[in-house]
Write a protein that holds these residues in place. Sequence first.
Motif, PDB file in Angstrom:
ATOM      1  N   VAL A 241     -29.689 -23.908  98.429  1.00  9.21           N
ATOM      2  CA  VAL A 241     -30.292 -23.280  97.197  1.00  9.21           C
ATOM      3  C   VAL A 241     -29.506 -24.088  95.956  1.00  9.21           C
TER       4      VAL A 241
ATOM      5  N   GLY B  32     -29.080 -24.508  91.690  1.00 10.63           N
ATOM      6  CA  GLY B  32     -29.125 -24.099  90.388  1.00 10.63           C
ATOM      7  C   GLY B  32     -29.440 -25.077  89.426  1.00 10.63           C
TER       8      GLY B  32
ATOM      9  N   THR C 262     -24.690 -28.866  88.805  1.00  8.67           N
ATOM     10  CA  THR C 262     -23.466 -29.332  88.108  1.00  8.67           C
ATOM     11  C   THR C 262     -22.224 -29.199  88.799  1.00  8.67           C
TER      12      THR C 262
ATOM     13  N   THR D  70     -19.611 -26.214  81.316  1.00  6.92           N
ATOM     14  CA  THR D  70     -21.154 -26.635  81.440  1.00  6.92           C
ATOM     15  C   THR D  70     -22.115 -25.511  81.266  1.00  6.92           C
TER      16      THR D  70
ATOM     17  N   THR E  25     -26.635 -22.684  85.466  1.00  5.58           N
ATOM     18  CA  THR E  25     -27.209 -21.492  85.648  1.00  5.58           C
ATOM     19  C   THR E  25     -26.314 -20.370  86.044  1.00  5.58           C
TER      20      THR E  25
ATOM     21  N   SER F 118     -15.757 -20.593  89.395  1.00  6.25           N
ATOM     22  CA  SER F 118     -14.557 -19.689  89.676  1.00  6.25           C
ATOM     23  C   SER F 118     -13.960 -19.167  88.449  1.00  6.25           C
ATOM     24  N   GLY F 119     -14.344 -19.605  87.082  1.00  8.59           N
ATOM     25  CA  GLY F 119     -13.772 -19.277  85.977  1.00  8.59           C
ATOM     26  C   GLY F 119     -14.152 -20.189  84.765  1.00  8.59           C
TER      27      GLY F 119
HETATM   28  P1  FAD Z   1     -25.403 -25.583  91.357  1.00  8.66           P
HETATM   29  O1  FAD Z   1     -24.333 -26.820  91.226  1.00  8.66           O
HETATM   30  O2  FAD Z   1     -26.830 -25.702  91.336  1.00  8.66           O
HETATM   31  O3  FAD Z   1     -24.932 -24.428  92.602  1.00  8.66           O
HETATM   32  C1  FAD Z   1     -23.611 -24.007  92.840  1.00  8.66           C
HETATM   33  C2  FAD Z   1     -23.457 -23.425  94.106  1.00  8.66           C
HETATM   34  O4  FAD Z   1     -24.145 -22.276  94.056  1.00  8.66           O
HETATM   35  C3  FAD Z   1     -24.296 -24.236  95.401  1.00  8.66           C
HETATM   36  O5  FAD Z   1     -23.401 -23.922  96.417  1.00  8.66           O
HETATM   37  C4  FAD Z   1     -25.495 -23.682  95.390  1.00  8.66           C
HETATM   38  O6  FAD Z   1     -26.010 -23.683  96.539  1.00  8.66           O
HETATM   39  C5  FAD Z   1     -25.251 -21.933  95.047  1.00  8.66           C
HETATM   40  N1  FAD Z   1     -26.362 -21.265  94.397  1.00  8.66           N
HETATM   41  C6  FAD Z   1     -27.010 -21.644  93.358  1.00  8.66           C
HETATM   42  N2  FAD Z   1     -27.880 -20.914  93.023  1.00  8.66           N
HETATM   43  C7  FAD Z   1     -27.768 -19.863  94.202  1.00  8.66           C
HETATM   44  C8  FAD Z   1     -28.367 -18.715  94.311  1.00  8.66           C
HETATM   45  N3  FAD Z   1     -29.364 -18.324  93.361  1.00  8.66           N
HETATM   46  N4  FAD Z   1     -28.176 -18.022  95.288  1.00  8.66           N
HETATM   47  C9  FAD Z   1     -26.920 -18.551  96.081  1.00  8.66           C
HETATM   48  N5  FAD Z   1     -26.193 -19.496  95.734  1.00  8.66           N
HETATM   49  C10 FAD Z   1     -26.762 -20.191  94.793  1.00  8.66           C
HETATM   50  N6  FAD Z   1     -16.891 -24.485  87.073  1.00  8.66           N
HETATM   51  C11 FAD Z   1     -16.250 -23.471  86.828  1.00  8.66           C
HETATM   52  O7  FAD Z   1     -16.318 -22.248  87.335  1.00  8.66           O
HETATM   53  N7  FAD Z   1     -15.760 -23.477  85.466  1.00  8.66           N
HETATM   54  C12 FAD Z   1     -15.651 -24.366  84.652  1.00  8.66           C
HETATM   55  O8  FAD Z   1     -15.315 -24.490  83.467  1.00  8.66           O
HETATM   56  C13 FAD Z   1     -16.534 -25.667  84.952  1.00  8.66           C
HETATM   57  N8  FAD Z   1     -16.592 -26.828  84.420  1.00  8.66           N
HETATM   58  C14 FAD Z   1     -17.163 -27.964  84.697  1.00  8.66           C
HETATM   59  C15 FAD Z   1     -17.343 -29.074  84.116  1.00  8.66           C
HETATM   60  C16 FAD Z   1     -18.127 -30.189  84.209  1.00  8.66           C
HETATM   61  C17 FAD Z   1     -18.088 -31.276  83.351  1.00  8.66           C
HETATM   62  C18 FAD Z   1     -18.823 -30.054  85.548  1.00  8.66           C
HETATM   63  C19 FAD Z   1     -19.347 -31.237  86.141  1.00  8.66           C
HETATM   64  C20 FAD Z   1     -18.656 -28.964  86.362  1.00  8.66           C
HETATM   65  C21 FAD Z   1     -17.822 -27.677  85.846  1.00  8.66           C
HETATM   66  N9  FAD Z   1     -17.745 -26.642  86.640  1.00  8.66           N
HETATM   67  C22 FAD Z   1     -17.086 -25.844  86.236  1.00  8.66           C
HETATM   68  C23 FAD Z   1     -18.586 -26.660  88.095  1.00  8.66           C
HETATM   69  C24 FAD Z   1     -19.948 -26.134  87.711  1.00  8.66           C
HETATM   70  O9  FAD Z   1     -20.609 -26.706  86.569  1.00  8.66           O
HETATM   71  C25 FAD Z   1     -20.244 -24.479  87.578  1.00  8.66           C
HETATM   72  O10 FAD Z   1     -19.511 -23.927  88.632  1.00  8.66           O
HETATM   73  C26 FAD Z   1     -21.610 -24.102  87.250  1.00  8.66           C
HETATM   74  O11 FAD Z   1     -21.738 -22.668  87.123  1.00  8.66           O
HETATM   75  C27 FAD Z   1     -22.675 -24.379  88.563  1.00  8.66           C
HETATM   76  O12 FAD Z   1     -23.683 -23.901  88.031  1.00  8.66           O
HETATM   77  P2  FAD Z   1     -25.094 -24.839  88.556  1.00  8.66           P
HETATM   78  O13 FAD Z   1     -26.288 -24.090  87.997  1.00  8.66           O
HETATM   79  O14 FAD Z   1     -25.051 -26.095  88.395  1.00  8.66           O
HETATM   80  O15 FAD Z   1     -24.874 -24.763  90.302  1.00  8.66           O
END
Ligand code: FAD
Length: 466
Positions: free
Chosen positions: A75, A77, A80, A140, A145, A154-155
């Motif tokens: 899955v 989001g 990122t 991000t 999402t 994680s936070g």
């Molecule tokens: P995705 O990357 O699409 O998915 C993340 C994980 O969640 C994957 O394993 C996916 O399979 C799973 N997933 C997604 N949707 C669902 C669903 N509906 N049900 C079950 N599983 C699901 N992270 C932090 O925690 N804190 C930060 O401050 C932070 N800063 C960042 C800054 C940068 C520049 C970058 C590149 C990354 C950063 N991250 C950070 C990591 C990431 O951006 C965050 O964790 C973000 O919230 C992930 O959301 P996404 O929608 O991109 O998830």
Amino acid sequence: MTPDVAAAKQALSHIEMDENPATIRSKSRDFFWYSPMLKARLDHVQADFVVNPKSEAEVIEVLKTCYAHDVPVTVRGAGTGNYGQAMPLAGGCVMHMKNFAQVKEIHPGRVIVEPGCIIKDLDAATRAHSGQEVRMMPSTANTATIGGFVAGGSGGVGSVKWGALRDLGNIIRLRVITMEAEPRVLEFRGEELARVSHAYGTNGIITEIEMPLAPAYDWVDMFVAFDSFPEAAQYACDLANEDGIVLKLASVYEAPMAHSYFQRVKEHVTETDTLVGLMVAPHSMDGFETFTARRPGARIIFRSDANDWPRDPGPVFEFGWNHTTLRALKFDPKITYLQVRYQFPKHLELVEKVRATFGAEVLQHLEVLREGGKVCFAGLPLVSYTSDERLEEIVRMHEDMGCMIFNPHRYTLEEGGRQSADARQLAFKREADPKGLLNPGKMITWDDPDWAYDRIYDYPGMLQVE
Ligand code: FAD
């Protein structure tokens, strides 16, 4: 178990799909390339097809059909995540949650939302509805999402006040769908939340989320400069301990990070300036200024509510958390990073020990957070990468000094965490994903319960490089 991808795709052809090969490739990737070790291992990974379900009934249909045809489902989001979390290591189906973006209900102190909602949009909706905001968000937030944050994050921005995402009270309720012959819809609260939060979608698909809210503020973004790093770290910590001053972010960037990598800030700092980035509630500004005036080493160089900078630097949170690494990578692709927890009460002491050991090879970037009510540091130091071996050695040396490492150069839950099984996640996977089709290769203890963690895990089911 041989997946019948063609049969699954055919059976799901009435559901919205992405057919363009370039889109399939881009939706099979995330920010794994931050890590030179993951870049070398995951670059070729790609799904066979991408579905974009529009309802819970369609999610159930995708899971049921893929289960029947033994097709893996990963899955997504917004993609990122940094550790290949959303990458389909064994190919198969990527299920993109972009159509699940509705903010369903807003109440005093809580919101009910679909997982595909971009956090920025969620925050805007709760502000417009009743002057409330999302308590915690990744840096991000403008693209990620809420579902990806709960399942992969994680936070972040807000952790200085509220702690880590998995701390009690930071998620209220999750609605989850299992991957079985007849998928079940389950609701988790309290103790049960740990089964699926930060489980990378390996044991269920989240379709609804209830999160806590806080009063919304027009945060004042600040940069405060110091000549001395220890003084800056102490200042950030002490400020976070002033309970009457409301903060959403406190980041520390060791010199020369701001001068070398922060465009639009560069001209306002020198190579020897250590910078503290802050988000302060407007009604706390008097207290904040009084506090800062008592620190002779502190120089306020920017405040978003009154400044003469010719160019707006943008939100200060987009300099913090993992954005610091992103900014550095734009200038120097040889830079990578670590994720370190400097725990209370030795956090300041440990940071100094690490600085004395590595010097410029490991530049300190600290985020102040609360752990069990105590103020301490999450470190996301910038590491000058030379080889995998040296990177592994740097990790070991941190651990030997007493720092906790959440290794960002690994794609499994265990290696990115505490190097052991999360019994609750594993037990729930046995129940909710009996064929092991959800995001395969991300939970070592599912594949190999006796893994010794003596080297990077190499998932045997990984797609081969063509
Ligand atoms: P995705 O990357 O699409 O998915 C993340 C994980 O969640 C994957 O394993 C996916 O399979 C799973 N997933 C997604 N949707 C669902 C669903 N509906 N049900 C079950 N599983 C699901 N992270 C932090 O925690 N804190 C930060 O401050 C932070 N800063 C960042 C800054 C940068 C520049 C970058 C590149 C990354 C950063 N991250 C950070 C990591 C990431 O951006 C965050 O964790 C973000 O919230 C992930 O959301 P996404 O929608 O991109 O998830």
